[in-house]
Write an enzyme that holds these catalytic residues in place. Structure first.
Site, PDB file in Angstrom:
ATOM      1  CE1 TYR A 180      -8.435  22.646   3.396  1.00 53.76           C
ATOM      2  CE2 TYR A 180      -9.868  22.260   1.589  1.00 53.76           C
ATOM      3  CZ  TYR A 180      -9.318  22.009   2.816  1.00 53.76           C
ATOM      4  OH  TYR A 180     -10.228  21.143   3.613  1.00 53.76           O
TER       5      TYR A 180
ATOM      6  CE  LYS B 220     -11.331  17.987   4.650  1.00 55.32           C
ATOM      7  NZ  LYS B 220      -9.873  17.673   4.653  1.00 55.32           N
TER       8      LYS B 220
ATOM      9  CD  GLU C  79     -11.198  27.696   7.755  1.00 47.55           C
ATOM     10  OE1 GLU C  79     -10.157  27.580   7.552  1.00 47.55           O
ATOM     11  OE2 GLU C  79     -12.016  27.219   8.439  1.00 47.55           O
TER      12      GLU C  79
ATOM     13  CG  ASN D 262      -8.790  14.192   6.492  1.00 48.38           C
ATOM     14  OD1 ASN D 262      -9.679  14.911   5.516  1.00 48.38           O
ATOM     15  ND2 ASN D 262      -7.802  14.911   7.015  1.00 48.38           N
TER      16      ASN D 262
ATOM     17  CG  PHE E 210      -0.996  18.030   0.944  1.00 45.09           C
ATOM     18  CD1 PHE E 210      -1.820  18.707   1.211  1.00 45.09           C
ATOM     19  CD2 PHE E 210       0.204  18.183   1.889  1.00 45.09           C
ATOM     20  CE1 PHE E 210      -2.327  19.795   2.349  1.00 45.09           C
ATOM     21  CE2 PHE E 210       0.050  19.041   3.035  1.00 45.09           C
ATOM     22  CZ  PHE E 210      -0.957  19.822   3.147  1.00 45.09           C
TER      23      PHE E 210
ATOM     24  NE  ARG F  87      -8.413  20.683  14.234  1.00 47.42           N
ATOM     25  CZ  ARG F  87      -7.550  20.676  12.903  1.00 47.42           C
ATOM     26  NH1 ARG F  87      -8.000  21.342  12.086  1.00 47.42           N
ATOM     27  NH2 ARG F  87      -6.548  19.872  12.733  1.00 47.42           N
TER      28      ARG F  87
ATOM     29  CG  HIS G 187     -11.990  22.166   7.071  1.00 49.19           C
ATOM     30  ND1 HIS G 187     -10.637  22.707   7.091  1.00 49.19           N
ATOM     31  CD2 HIS G 187     -12.260  23.314   7.310  1.00 49.19           C
ATOM     32  CE1 HIS G 187     -10.495  23.701   7.332  1.00 49.19           C
ATOM     33  NE2 HIS G 187     -11.605  24.277   7.699  1.00 49.19           N
TER      34      HIS G 187
ATOM     35  CB  THR H 137      -4.497  15.617   9.862  1.00 51.10           C
ATOM     36  OG1 THR H 137      -4.532  16.768  10.633  1.00 51.10           O
ATOM     37  CG2 THR H 137      -4.495  15.831   8.365  1.00 51.10           C
TER      38      THR H 137
ATOM     39  NE  ARG I  79      -9.785  14.868   9.775  1.00 51.36           N
ATOM     40  CZ  ARG I  79      -9.081  15.915   9.726  1.00 51.36           C
ATOM     41  NH1 ARG I  79      -8.568  16.178  11.110  1.00 51.36           N
ATOM     42  NH2 ARG I  79      -9.251  16.853   9.105  1.00 51.36           N
TER      43      ARG I  79
HETATM   44  P1  IDP Z   1      -6.460  19.386   9.186  1.00 53.08           P
HETATM   45  O1  IDP Z   1      -7.497  19.323   8.018  1.00 53.08           O
HETATM   46  O2  IDP Z   1      -6.380  18.424  10.159  1.00 53.08           O
HETATM   47  O3  IDP Z   1      -6.327  20.921   9.455  1.00 53.08           O
HETATM   48  P2  IDP Z   1      -4.223  20.305   7.374  1.00 53.08           P
HETATM   49  O4  IDP Z   1      -2.728  19.988   7.699  1.00 53.08           O
HETATM   50  O5  IDP Z   1      -4.758  21.696   7.601  1.00 53.08           O
HETATM   51  O6  IDP Z   1      -5.083  19.195   8.254  1.00 53.08           O
HETATM   52  O7  IDP Z   1      -4.369  19.852   6.069  1.00 53.08           O
HETATM   53  C1  IDP Z   1      -5.560  20.272   5.239  1.00 53.08           C
HETATM   54  C2  IDP Z   1      -6.057  18.945   4.580  1.00 53.08           C
HETATM   55  O8  IDP Z   1      -5.047  18.604   3.360  1.00 53.08           O
HETATM   56  C3  IDP Z   1      -6.057  17.771   5.441  1.00 53.08           C
HETATM   57  O9  IDP Z   1      -7.286  17.556   6.107  1.00 53.08           O
HETATM   58  C4  IDP Z   1      -6.006  16.617   4.232  1.00 53.08           C
HETATM   59  O10 IDP Z   1      -7.351  16.482   3.691  1.00 53.08           O
HETATM   60  C5  IDP Z   1      -5.125  17.120   3.248  1.00 53.08           C
HETATM   61  N1  IDP Z   1      -3.533  16.490   3.612  1.00 53.08           N
HETATM   62  C6  IDP Z   1      -2.792  16.903   4.630  1.00 53.08           C
HETATM   63  N2  IDP Z   1      -1.626  16.423   4.583  1.00 53.08           N
HETATM   64  C7  IDP Z   1      -1.713  15.699   3.567  1.00 53.08           C
HETATM   65  C8  IDP Z   1      -0.818  14.900   2.791  1.00 53.08           C
HETATM   66  O11 IDP Z   1       0.372  14.430   3.205  1.00 53.08           O
HETATM   67  N3  IDP Z   1      -1.360  14.376   1.476  1.00 53.08           N
HETATM   68  C9  IDP Z   1      -2.491  14.350   1.241  1.00 53.08           C
HETATM   69  N4  IDP Z   1      -3.202  15.057   1.777  1.00 53.08           N
HETATM   70  C10 IDP Z   1      -3.225  15.930   2.913  1.00 53.08           C
HETATM   71 MG    MG Z   2      -5.901  22.729   8.775  1.00 56.41          MG
END
Ligand code: IDP
Ligand code: MG
Length: 140
Positions: A51, A11, A128, A114, A59, A87, A117, A93, A104
């Site tokens: 997304y 990212k 994807e 973070n 968010f 993962r 992805h 996350t 991470r």
């Molecule tokens: P993942 O990337 O671990 O699969 P997801 O729940 O799919 O997590 O969320 C996608 C991305 O959205 C996260 O990697 C993060 O960058 C962002 N994200 C998730 N939750 C939040 C939040 O509460 N605030 C801001 N960004 C968030």
């Molecule tokens: Mg995800």
């Protein structure tokens, strides 16, 4: 199980801090092989398309602004149990909850920024990969 392919992104927070190589090293050391790779700068519309599954989340605006704020590295990773393995190497996350040694935990700056992805299922990995690569770009 078996040999799988999954979709990975480095990212903008990580490309900005010159962490591309360190992140790929962790993926490779974990047993995953890069079989496709492309460095791109998404516009907001591409981030919103990718997304789309999160369009109703609070968010979504922050996420799509961030993902179009700088270059990303899109990759296809191949290996045994690649979806879950990726993962695991990524970590949770929220970096505050990520295990020691994960990408991470070591590199992420916040829940949003973070660093990486990774697809969360084999079905989503296929979707994807198809969204971001043409079949002739997979050269594993
Ligand atoms: P993942 O990337 O671990 O699969 P997801 O729940 O799919 O997590 O969320 C996608 C991305 O959205 C996260 O990697 C993060 O960058 C962002 N994200 C998730 N939750 C939040 C939040 O509460 N605030 C801001 N960004 C968030
Ligand atoms: Mg995800």
């Amino acid at each position: 199980m078996g040999i799988e392919r999954t979709f990975s992104m480095i990212k903008p927070d990580a490309t900005k801090r010159n962490l591309t190589g360190k992140i790929i090293a962790k993926l490779e050391e974990g047993g995953l092989r890069v079989v496709a790779s492309k460095r791109v700068h998404w516009d907001r519309a591409m981030a919103e398309k990718f997304y789309g599954i999160h369009a109703d989340k609070p968010f979504f605006g922050e996420l799509t602004e961030f993902m179009s704020s700088g270059p990303i590295v899109m990759q296809v990773l191949e290996g045994e149990n690649a979806v879950l393995k990726n993962r695991e190497i990524m970590g949770a996350t929220n970096p505050a909850e990520a295990d020691a040694g994960t990408i991470r935990k070591e590199f992420a700056q916040s829940l949003g920024e973070n660093s990486v992805h990774g697809s969360d299922s084999l079905d989503n990995a296929a979707l994807e990969i198809a969204m971001c690569f043409s079949p002739d770009e997979l050269v594993g």
